[in-house]
Write an enzyme that holds these catalytic residues in place. Structure first.
Site, PDB file in Angstrom:
ATOM      1  CB  SER A   1      -0.034 -12.489  43.649  1.00 20.53           C
ATOM      2  OG  SER A   1       0.441 -12.020  42.400  1.00 20.53           O
TER       3      SER A   1
ATOM      4  CE1 TYR B   1      -2.924 -16.254  41.207  1.00 15.78           C
ATOM      5  CE2 TYR B   1      -2.164 -14.064  40.596  1.00 15.78           C
ATOM      6  CZ  TYR B   1      -1.937 -15.285  41.194  1.00 15.78           C
ATOM      7  OH  TYR B   1      -0.729 -15.548  41.779  1.00 15.78           O
TER       8      TYR B   1
END
Length: 262
Positions: free
Chosen positions: A148, A162
């Site tokens: 990401s 995350y």
């Protein structure tokens, strides 16, 4: 060179393939002639996606909990009972958790790190024999890790575990690529930006056009063709000399030095 992107006849696994980016990638592979296994924990959702994709090609659903080593080993056992080799592994299964730093819980750290960082390492490890059975110097097997842009840039949100897990995926991609290059296994990653999915829906808040114009230099969110096309490139002969890299797929966010105003 006309067959550089051909994937016909290959076998792939896409974890977290029932929805979101995983389903987009799986669809792209299936439509290009790849026999594709998809996994997820939700049996009903997984089977529904597999049923839809089977109208386009061959897709097999395997219910699996990849957040534990036992679940990963059971998943590998199932795949070994059906296949003698594996050409493409897409480590996509993931989770997110948001909470203020002062209140961020251990559960929110462990759950996300286990699925996002630990799982792709051990899924790759347990499926290594199948990948090796497919691999050769001129036709390497492929592992694609889904990272990401949150693992590269400050996300300016409170999804601490995350962001940390995706940064770990990027480094793990480099590390494993170097270690397995002599085994003829190419390992690369994709770092997506904003795609409309369950993980980003709360940010978009039903105002996709306005959000995209404000946050993404190319003024649109990522589409299925964007992520599928990148995965197809990393799975094909066109990328046979590429390993250890992370392709940023974000419409210009990182290149423009971060996000717009939240």
């Amino acid at each position: 060179m006309k067959n550089l992107f051909s994937l016909s006849g290959k076998v792939a696994v896409v974890t977290g393939g029932s929805r979101g980016l995983g389903a987009m990638i799986a669809r792209g592979l299936v439509e290009n002639g790849v026999k594709t296994y998809i996994s997820a924990r939700n049996k009903e959702e997984l089977n529904a996606t597999a049923k839809e994709l089977n109208t386009l090609g061959e897709c097999i659903a395997v219910v699996a909990d990849l957040s534990t080593l036992a679940g990963i080993e059971e998943f590998a056992k199932t795949l070994n009972s059906h296949e003698s080799k594996l050409d493409i592994l897409v480590n996509n299964a993931g989770a997110a958790w948001g909470a203020p730093f002062a209140d961020f819980p251990e559960q929110g750290w462990d759950k996300v790190m286990n699925l996002n960082a630990k799982s792709p390492f051990f899924v790759t490890q347990k499926l290594l024999p199948l990948l090796s059975a497919s691999a050769s110097s001129d036709r390497p097997a492929r592992v694609i890790n889904i990272a990401s842009i949150n693992g590269i840039n400050n996300p300016r949100t409170n999804n601490y575990s995350y962001a940390a897990s995706k940064a770990a995926v990027i480094q793990m991609t480099r590390h494993l690529a170097a270690d397995l290059v002599k085994d003829h296994i190419n390992i690369n990653a994709i770092a997506p930006g904003f795609f409309l999915s369950k993980l980003t829906k709360y940010l978009v808040n039903d105002q996709e056009a306005l959000f995209a114009k404000k946050m993404v230099p190319k003024e649109r969110l990522g589409q299925a063709e964007d992520i599928a096309g990148t995965a197809i490139y990393l799975s094909s002969q066109a990328s046979s000399w590429m390993t250890g890299h992370t392709l940023v797929l974000d419409g210009g966010v990182i290149a423009s030095s971060g996000y717009g105003e939240l």
